[in-house]
Design an enzyme around this catalytic site. Structure first.
Site, PDB file in Angstrom:
ATOM      1  N   GLY A   1       0.804  -1.220   0.101  1.00 26.77           N
ATOM      2  CA  GLY A   1       0.040  -0.079   0.016  1.00 26.77           C
ATOM      3  C   GLY A   1       0.802   1.251  -0.059  1.00 26.77           C
TER       4      GLY A   1
ATOM      5  N   HIS B   1       2.502   4.560  -4.944  1.00 25.59           N
ATOM      6  CA  HIS B   1       2.808   5.667  -5.717  1.00 25.59           C
ATOM      7  C   HIS B   1       3.162   5.466  -7.326  1.00 25.59           C
ATOM      8  CE1 HIS B   1       6.708   3.485  -5.621  1.00 25.59           C
ATOM      9  NE2 HIS B   1       6.738   3.220  -4.480  1.00 25.59           N
TER      10      HIS B   1
ATOM     11  N   HIS C   1       4.314   1.838  -8.112  1.00 24.79           N
ATOM     12  CA  HIS C   1       3.266   0.634  -7.734  1.00 24.79           C
ATOM     13  C   HIS C   1       2.502   0.616  -9.241  1.00 24.79           C
ATOM     14  CE1 HIS C   1       4.192   1.412  -3.518  1.00 24.79           C
ATOM     15  NE2 HIS C   1       4.487   0.178  -3.733  1.00 24.79           N
TER      16      HIS C   1
ATOM     17  N   GLN D   1      14.996  -9.079  -3.629  1.00 23.31           N
ATOM     18  CA  GLN D   1      13.759  -9.457  -3.310  1.00 23.31           C
ATOM     19  C   GLN D   1      13.197 -10.087  -4.514  1.00 23.31           C
ATOM     20  OE1 GLN D   1      10.130  -7.592  -1.287  1.00 23.31           O
ATOM     21  NE2 GLN D   1       9.533  -7.259  -3.396  1.00 23.31           N
TER      22      GLN D   1
END
Length: 282
Positions: A31, A34, A37, A155
């Site tokens: 969440g 920006h 995303h 990641q």
């Protein structure tokens, strides 16, 4: 756009998509969305018929003393932005929905090797939390494709290995880092920066770029380049966490002869931890 908060609701909607023969895309987020995303959502829309975006501030990937409680929760604004992009379904569960038996009793997923070093060293257990929640989301949604940002390079490497090792049938797309006009990588944590810190922050990308240029020009003095970059970061007002030149595929320290190199960096500016990376091919 529809918003659901339970796994039961989510699976009912996914079943209806599957019954219609739809190709499903997934964009996992925490969440406080920006432009970075939203670029992930747009890419997922290109690669699938319907897009599910998840918003879940995952406590398992936060360590003691980190910003779990302070992390911005902006659901209403996130919903508005997602709807404007054409996102189809928002999954926004509670912690209790995802971890009904609590974190201590939750089965965890650990991805060896690529989880070690860099953020894995600075944030012990972080990537176990990431790998666990992403595996859960893959099982909940069963997407055909999932899109992640390359700003979180380690990641992304963890998730690619997770999918490969566990034979999870999902195509993982990594989207290049979206940057502000001055080069700063977009991040939800940029909002923590003071006005003065925000002016300094683009120096991280500048120093990465200078190191990348030296590598492209053939330098194999990896240790020297790393030390010089850390010194420059400190002189600019950062507190370096790490600045490592690694093999882009294995994330192991680079050695002469490596053709694909990635520079991974993390540094504190005030209390805000910024990460960034840059890849070069020689």
């Amino acid at each position: 756009m529809r918003t659901v908060h339970t796994i039961k609701e989510l699976r009912a909607v996914i079943r209806s998509y599957r019954a219609q023969g739809k190709r499903v895309g997934l964009v996992p987020t925490m969440g406080n969305l920006h432009e970075g995303h939203l670029a992930l959502v747009r890419r997922a829309l290109e690669a699938s018929d319907v897009v599910v975006t998840s918003i879940f501030v995952n406590p398992m990937q936060f360590g003691a003393g980190e910003d779990l409680d302070a992390y911005p929760r902006t659901l209403a604004e996130d919903q508005r932005r997602l709807e404007a992009e054409g996102n189809n379904l928002l999954f926004a569960p509670t912690v209790e929905e995802v971890y009904p038996d609590g974190l201590a009793r939750q089965t965890q997923v650990s991805v060896p090797e690529v989880s070690q070093g860099q953020c894995g060293a600075s944030r012990p257990g972080h990537f176990d939390g990431v790998a666990t929640v992403v595996t859960m989301l893959f099982n909940m949604v069963q997407p055909d494709v999932a899109v992640f940002g390359a700003k979180d390079y380690q990641q992304l490497a963890v998730i690619r290995k997770l999918v490969r090792d566990l034979f999870i049938p999902v195509d993982v797309i990594g989207l290049p880092t979206i940057r502000e006009s001055d080069g700063l990588a977009m991040s939800s944590r940029n909002g923590y920066l003071s006005a003065a810190e925000r002016k300094v922050a683009p120096a991280l990308h500048r120093i990465l770029s200078e190191t990348g240029k030296a590598l492209t020009n053939g330098s194999d003095d990896f240790t020297g380049l790393e030390a010089s970059a850390r010194d420059t970061l400190a002189a600019e007002g950062f507190r370096p966490d790490y600045f490592n030149i690694v093999n882009s595929l294995t994330l192991k320290p680079a050695v002469p002869g490596d053709r694909q190199l990635t520079v991974l960096a993390a540094a504190f500016l005030g209390t805000t931890r910024l990460i960034d990376n840059l890849s070069v091919e020689r």
